[in-house]
Scaffold this motif. Sequence first.
Motif, short mmCIF file in Angstrom:
data_model
loop_
_atom_site.label_atom_id
_atom_site.label_comp_id
_atom_site.label_asym_id
_atom_site.label_seq_id
_atom_site.Cartn_x
_atom_site.Cartn_y
_atom_site.Cartn_z
N MET A 133 0.81 -1.10 0.03
CA MET A 133 -0.03 -0.27 0.10
C MET A 133 0.82 1.23 -0.05
O MET A 133 1.71 1.42 0.86
N ALA A 134 0.50 2.13 -0.90
CA ALA A 134 1.39 3.41 -0.82
C ALA A 134 1.12 4.41 0.41
O ALA A 134 0.17 4.39 0.88
N ALA A 135 2.38 4.91 0.87
CA ALA A 135 2.61 5.37 1.99
C ALA A 135 1.53 6.81 1.97
O ALA A 135 1.68 7.47 0.73
N THR A 136 1.16 7.37 2.84
CA THR A 136 0.50 8.74 2.91
C THR A 136 1.22 9.65 4.09
O THR A 136 2.01 9.13 4.91
N ILE A 137 0.81 10.79 4.13
CA ILE A 137 1.26 11.77 5.03
C ILE A 137 0.92 11.22 6.37
O ILE A 137 1.74 11.38 7.57
N LYS A 138 -0.09 10.52 6.40
CA LYS A 138 -0.33 9.97 8.00
C LYS A 138 0.62 8.79 8.24
O LYS A 138 1.15 9.02 9.60
N ASP A 139 0.96 8.06 7.43
CA ASP A 139 1.73 7.10 7.78
C ASP A 139 3.39 7.80 8.31
O ASP A 139 3.89 7.46 9.24
N ILE A 140 3.67 8.70 7.54
CA ILE A 140 4.88 9.70 8.12
C ILE A 140 4.59 10.17 9.56
O ILE A 140 5.58 10.19 10.45
N ALA A 141 3.71 10.73 9.70
CA ALA A 141 3.00 11.34 10.85
C ALA A 141 3.28 10.36 11.91
O ALA A 141 3.93 10.54 13.07
N LYS A 142 2.80 9.04 11.71
CA LYS A 142 2.64 8.11 12.64
C LYS A 142 4.12 7.56 12.95
O LYS A 142 4.36 7.51 14.23
N ARG A 143 4.61 7.41 11.91
CA ARG A 143 6.07 6.98 12.12
C ARG A 143 6.76 7.90 12.92
O ARG A 143 7.87 7.39 13.90
N LEU A 144 6.95 9.13 12.78
CA LEU A 144 7.49 10.06 13.57
C LEU A 144 6.94 10.64 14.91
O LEU A 144 7.40 11.60 15.42
N ASN A 145 5.75 10.09 15.17
CA ASN A 145 4.80 10.71 16.11
C ASN A 145 4.77 12.18 16.31
O ASN A 145 4.85 12.81 17.35
N ILE A 146 4.49 12.64 15.01
CA ILE A 146 4.19 14.09 15.00
C ILE A 146 2.95 14.09 14.19
O ILE A 146 2.30 13.08 13.56
N SER A 147 2.40 15.42 14.12
CA SER A 147 1.03 15.62 13.44
C SER A 147 1.17 15.48 11.90
O SER A 147 2.06 16.15 11.32
N VAL A 148 -0.06 15.34 11.18
CA VAL A 148 -0.05 15.23 9.79
C VAL A 148 0.15 16.68 9.11
O VAL A 148 0.77 16.86 8.20
N SER A 149 -0.34 17.62 10.07
CA SER A 149 -0.18 19.06 9.46
C SER A 149 1.34 19.49 9.54
O SER A 149 1.71 20.03 8.53
N THR A 150 2.01 19.08 10.70
CA THR A 150 3.56 19.50 10.78
C THR A 150 4.12 18.50 9.26
O THR A 150 4.92 19.20 8.66
N VAL A 151 3.63 17.39 8.90
CA VAL A 151 4.08 16.55 7.92
C VAL A 151 4.00 17.64 6.53
O VAL A 151 4.87 17.64 5.74
N SER A 152 2.64 18.00 6.45
CA SER A 152 2.31 18.74 5.02
C SER A 152 3.00 19.92 5.26
O SER A 152 3.63 20.32 3.91
N TYR A 153 3.39 20.61 6.50
CA TYR A 153 3.74 21.80 6.17
C TYR A 153 5.46 21.68 5.84
O TYR A 153 6.08 22.32 5.03
N ALA A 154 6.09 20.40 6.50
CA ALA A 154 7.36 20.28 6.13
C ALA A 154 7.43 19.85 4.57
O ALA A 154 8.32 20.40 3.91
N LEU A 155 6.58 19.20 4.18
CA LEU A 155 6.79 18.79 2.71
C LEU A 155 6.66 19.69 1.84
O LEU A 155 7.31 20.00 0.82
#
Lengths: 339, 339
Positions: free
Chosen positions: A1-23
């Motif tokens: 299954m393709a990764a989503t920003i949720k997966d990244i957030a979960k893995r790093l224990n941060i929020s999806v918004s942070t991931v989105s803004y970082a990306l």
Amino acid sequence: MAATIKDIAKRLNISVSTVSYALNGGPRPVPEDVRQRVLQAAADLSYRPNRLARSLVTRRTFTVGVVPTEPTIHLAITPYFQGVLNGVMNEAEKYAQDVLILTRYTVHRADEMVNSLVDGRVDGAVFISPFANDPLFTALQEREFPFVVTSAFVDGAPSYIADNGTGVYRAVRHLYDLGHRRIAHVTGRPVMEEGRGRRDHFVGITSELGIYDPELVVEGNFCHERGVEAAQELLTRGASRPTAVFCANDDSAVGFIEGAWRLGLRVPDDVSVVGFDDAPISTIMRPALTTVRQPFDRIGAGAMRGLLDLIEGRGTPAHEQFSTELVVRASTASPLEDK
Amino acid sequence: MAATIKDIAKRLNISVSTVSYALNGGPRPVPEDVRQRVLQAAADLSYRPNRLARSLVTRRTFTVGVVPTEPTIHLAITPYFQGVLNGVMNEAEKYAQDVLILTRYTVHRADEMVNSLVDGRVDGAVFISPFANDPLFTALQEREFPFVVTSAFVDGAPSYIADNGTGVYRAVRHLYDLGHRRIAHVTGRPVMEEGRGRRDHFVGITSELGIYDPELVVEGNFCHERGVEAAQELLTRGASRPTAVFCANDDSAVGFIEGAWRLGLRVPDDVSVVGFDDAPISTIMRPALTTVRQPFDRIGAGAMRGLLDLIEGRGTPAHEQFSTELVVRASTASPLEDK
DNA sequence: TTGTAAGCGTTATCAG
DNA sequence: CTGATAACGCTTACAA
């Protein structure tokens, strides 16, 4: 299954918004170390952003539609369409836009075409040489869908078209100056602006010169085959046959020359031929074709830029008319009787 | 604001699911009267379905990508690209698919290209004449992204390509049978399958015939201009100059003929020329070009169908090779010394 | 500075 | 048979 920003957030224990803004590098700041970890995680998971989801919320696709308004199979192989499409594509590339070609124009009803256009996949569209009175256009305008047209005039839509008036003038004047007085015209499809317009200009100009003869205007359709037939028609008239012809485009001019050949007539000795377009073949064929050059690529590029102005709210761009140029080659000469 | 199914549901006091099923005609049944009311409301609100939202959940777009794998500006104007694209478009139309042209191939890194492709906007892609070893392909395969290629062989990807072997054989054999023994070859870009392949076949066939001469193989690049230069190079060699040439495509053959003209040599009297493609110009130019026809449109159509097989899980389609045909026109004749 | 959650407009899975 | 409601993957207020 393709990764989503949720997966990244979960893995790093941060929020999806942070991931989105970082990306996305904003709009809200993200500490450099966090940003790096996000990027790393994205790479590890070979994350790829889903543009459908993004476009669904931002309402922007960075994709423009191109509508070939003839049955695809007919239009897509003409130098005109290819030249304009090429201009659109190259300009699209500069502005980081992709190009969605909407097939199935004539097959479906106008209403379904509206659906295809306003379904969210494109931010706007370029109509290549459409019929001016297509009901489609009013439907699109009601929805404030951004669009421009090439080689036609549609009420309320920015238009990108060659300066047919001076183009035709140059062609006719060239023949006139060579000494021709019986100048024929093989029209394009009269239902299209480029056909009707050039014919009207031809009539106007020859009238002014006092050499207009309705018998010498025959209806064509921009196609090679019809050019061949027109030659048959015009060149078998004995004494009243024309000494020169202006064809509405190069394809029909090439056909006309072939038709003349088949009748045993020589170009330009027996009959001079001028085309319109300066399509690639006109320099390659023998005799090389005298023709009116219109800048396909600049027309396409102009349409693309105008469309972006519309999409990005920079106001409605002005119509643009593209200057033409007479390219004299080997298919025109003075009429025999003058020599 | 554009109407959504929610608006319709609200207006009729029914659930969105019912609206969705009514609009889509399934999968669950909706009473005829309800269906009619939904349709009426949709029309009243001039509702237009949003395909982004739909695709986001169904994971289908009914859109295929086309990747011109050269700088757009170069490839897009070649008869090859135009012909194949035309085949793709027409076949797409039959299967109700739209065509997204991905611009910006070389400008961005391969990695960004992967993003463009797997971002959800297309169900699969056709690569038109790519480089076989582009790292892009392994990245796409890892993600099981469906794609096919034309005019190249890429490991694991269905390939749609002309039968260059018999094509080149027919061209060379034709010249050989006319009596030519010093037959030159202007290659295509050796880095492309169609360039390398045709050159290898040329070497193989002339070797078998016992007339191979490495001096007579000069590197070209499929372009008109390079054809002109190659003529300069090959035809100024005095006694050892070739009496015939096989060019890797029509564009370079046309250039070669022009180069010969400039040297005051006549085609086919002084030198015979065979091209490859059967591009539109080959019938129009003088002398009309003898060439090997490859069916662009069928190649494009085949690629499109193969891609759909892949997308719709009908298994991996087999490679398809398209038969070629020698079209003898006026650019070839027996060498002068034979006459 | 960061996280939670409300959309975007659909389809699809549940309950009722 | 039908209505809530949870996805789909993302952006972006709004809170904390």
